[in-house]
Design a protein around this motif. Sequence first.
Motif, PDB file in Angstrom:
ATOM      1  N   GLY A   1      35.051  46.503  34.544  1.00 31.40           N
ATOM      2  CA  GLY A   1      33.838  47.287  34.762  1.00 31.40           C
ATOM      3  C   GLY A   1      34.033  48.780  34.648  1.00 31.40           C
ATOM      4  O   GLY A   1      33.268  49.548  35.250  1.00 31.40           O
ATOM      5  N   GLY A   2      35.024  49.203  33.895  1.00 27.79           N
ATOM      6  CA  GLY A   2      35.223  50.630  33.660  1.00 27.79           C
ATOM      7  C   GLY A   2      36.191  51.306  34.612  1.00 27.79           C
ATOM      8  O   GLY A   2      36.404  52.518  34.521  1.00 27.79           O
ATOM      9  N   ALA A   3      36.791  50.551  35.531  1.00 24.77           N
ATOM     10  CA  ALA A   3      37.731  51.179  36.470  1.00 24.77           C
ATOM     11  C   ALA A   3      38.979  51.676  35.747  1.00 24.77           C
ATOM     12  O   ALA A   3      39.474  52.775  36.014  1.00 24.77           O
ATOM     13  CB  ALA A   3      38.097  50.187  37.573  1.00 24.77           C
ATOM     14  N   GLN A   4      39.496  50.854  34.854  1.00 19.90           N
ATOM     15  CA  GLN A   4      40.693  51.234  34.098  1.00 19.90           C
ATOM     16  C   GLN A   4      40.451  50.957  32.610  1.00 19.90           C
ATOM     17  O   GLN A   4      39.811  49.969  32.254  1.00 19.90           O
ATOM     18  CB  GLN A   4      41.899  50.433  34.579  1.00 19.90           C
ATOM     19  CG  GLN A   4      42.254  50.712  36.040  1.00 19.90           C
ATOM     20  CD  GLN A   4      43.477  49.926  36.466  1.00 19.90           C
ATOM     21  OE1 GLN A   4      44.596  50.230  36.060  1.00 19.90           O
ATOM     22  NE2 GLN A   4      43.250  48.914  37.275  1.00 19.90           N
TER      23      GLN A   4
ATOM     24  N   GLU B   1      32.180  42.132  32.822  1.00 16.35           N
ATOM     25  CA  GLU B   1      33.119  43.157  33.280  1.00 16.35           C
ATOM     26  C   GLU B   1      33.840  43.864  32.141  1.00 16.35           C
ATOM     27  O   GLU B   1      34.605  44.799  32.375  1.00 16.35           O
ATOM     28  CB  GLU B   1      34.157  42.538  34.221  1.00 16.35           C
ATOM     29  CG  GLU B   1      33.566  41.965  35.501  1.00 16.35           C
ATOM     30  CD  GLU B   1      32.791  43.002  36.303  1.00 16.35           C
ATOM     31  OE1 GLU B   1      33.308  44.122  36.456  1.00 16.35           O
ATOM     32  OE2 GLU B   1      31.672  42.691  36.745  1.00 16.35           O
ATOM     33  N   THR B   2      33.626  43.407  30.933  1.00 21.81           N
ATOM     34  CA  THR B   2      34.302  44.017  29.787  1.00 21.81           C
ATOM     35  C   THR B   2      33.381  45.026  29.124  1.00 21.81           C
ATOM     36  O   THR B   2      32.200  44.759  28.887  1.00 21.81           O
ATOM     37  CB  THR B   2      34.720  42.934  28.767  1.00 21.81           C
ATOM     38  OG1 THR B   2      35.674  42.074  29.379  1.00 21.81           O
ATOM     39  CG2 THR B   2      35.314  43.557  27.514  1.00 21.81           C
TER      40      THR B   2
ATOM     41  N   GLY C   1      36.511  54.798  36.157  1.00 25.03           N
ATOM     42  CA  GLY C   1      37.700  55.414  35.572  1.00 25.03           C
ATOM     43  C   GLY C   1      37.394  56.348  34.410  1.00 25.03           C
ATOM     44  O   GLY C   1      36.496  56.084  33.606  1.00 25.03           O
ATOM     45  N   ASN C   2      38.167  57.429  34.324  1.00 28.38           N
ATOM     46  CA  ASN C   2      37.992  58.370  33.209  1.00 28.38           C
ATOM     47  C   ASN C   2      39.342  58.754  32.593  1.00 28.38           C
ATOM     48  O   ASN C   2      39.473  59.823  32.003  1.00 28.38           O
ATOM     49  CB  ASN C   2      37.241  59.627  33.644  1.00 28.38           C
ATOM     50  CG  ASN C   2      38.000  60.441  34.683  1.00 28.38           C
ATOM     51  OD1 ASN C   2      38.971  59.964  35.262  1.00 28.38           O
ATOM     52  ND2 ASN C   2      37.552  61.658  34.913  1.00 28.38           N
TER      53      ASN C   2
END
Lengths: 101, 371
Positions: free
Chosen positions: B133-136, B116-117, B78-79
């Motif tokens: 994991g950076g998705a959102q 995952e954080t 996610g960005n």
Amino acid sequence: MSESVRVVLPAHLRAMAKVQGEIRVDVRDEVTQRSVLDALEAEFPMLLGTIRDRATAKRRAFVRFFACEEDLSHEEPDAPLPDRVVHGEEPFIVIGAMAGG
Amino acid sequence: MSGTRVLVGTRKGAFVLTSDERRTEWTVDGPHFPGWEIYHLKGSAVNPDRLYASQTSGWFGQVIQRSDDGGTSWETVGNDFTYDGVPGEHQWYDGSLRPWAFTRVWHLKPSLHDAETVYAGVEDAALFKSTDGGAQWAELSGLRQHDTGPQWQPGAGGMCLHTILEHPSDADRLYVAISAAGVFRTSDGGQTWQPINKGLRSGEIPDEDSEVGHCVHRIDMHPDHPDVLYMQKHWDVMRSQDGGDTWQEVSGNLPSDFGFPITVHAHEPETVYVVPITSDSLHFPPDGKLRVYRSRTGGHEWEALTTGLPQQDCYVNVLRDAMAVDQHESCGVYFGTTGGQVYASNDSGDSWEPIVRDLPSVLSVDVQTLR
């Protein structure tokens, strides 16, 4: 009814999308900058935010849109693209603005 | 035998340097994401195969990349770093107010407590957190909305949140540093924040001991002594013994107390490393000599470490995220320069060798000790 629109991406975005050369995206609505980019991002979600800002959905400052030898960067996002783009005779070109020295 | 993986972010891509625990022979892999600025490349302490990269471009914006195989393959995650609510305003260089606007991610901090954080420190200064994991990403907006927010101003590099420290045993306790606002602490997982800048004195601001406005360049801690914090400020090397409540200057005999990185030895909580830079207008080492300075006394008393480092005609800089230590028994120390060299020491800084000499300008260095 959808149109198959040809799109040319700059090298960095082709690498990110893992594509080579020109691509085609199917556009169901009227063919505009917005509908083409929406279709592009739907097929290649890794491109989200790289052409249009995530928060404002506006074209990033150093990205330009060319077609049919015209700079369309400052056209309204919902303005129809040229017929030759709509009919797949010319590509919609996304390009990184010239910069440097 | 254990291994060593050095993660290097540069102006033109990411590089992964690997070795065994002897750290004498290195393999250089890269560039990954060639042509893109990699502001930070960082591995997870919980899952060493999990790496994150902040990939940015003035043309194409912010991308976050994630690897789950130690950097062999990568995928975009996610960005969307949209601020929570209506962004307020902060000081601009000319004294006017300017709305917060996202530019890039300067710093990524995978949690010590959960694989995952991951946290992201961004410009304009704000802290984001992802638990997938950076998705959102979601902003911990209590920081940006702190009462002092309208007083924050950009340093020369932009108004960036560039350092994130996690307490080793209390996941709700975080420290962040912002240029040029200072250091902030939360004890409730990021809901509320307290500026902790008492004792800092900065001649570059009208009120030199102001609550905020200090150009903190980097902070670090040792996990065995989490209440002891070290800081490289714009000028001054500082130390806190009370979790940031108060700071004392420990610049001592440094040839210059201007600099960017500061790093604590892996096994000796009172051993600290800095790289003195001439001044805020001369971003290169004093006298053209690249010297790492080490204190074994928690500051005040510093010794120059020069063996293997250029001692004439050297005019590179070492940026704030470009120094790290490994966890091997004989602690390794690593730093990268704006000239593209990555230097390594496998003996706590006594001697140095370049791993590579001609990379693009180095923005960040991290190191993983692989068991």
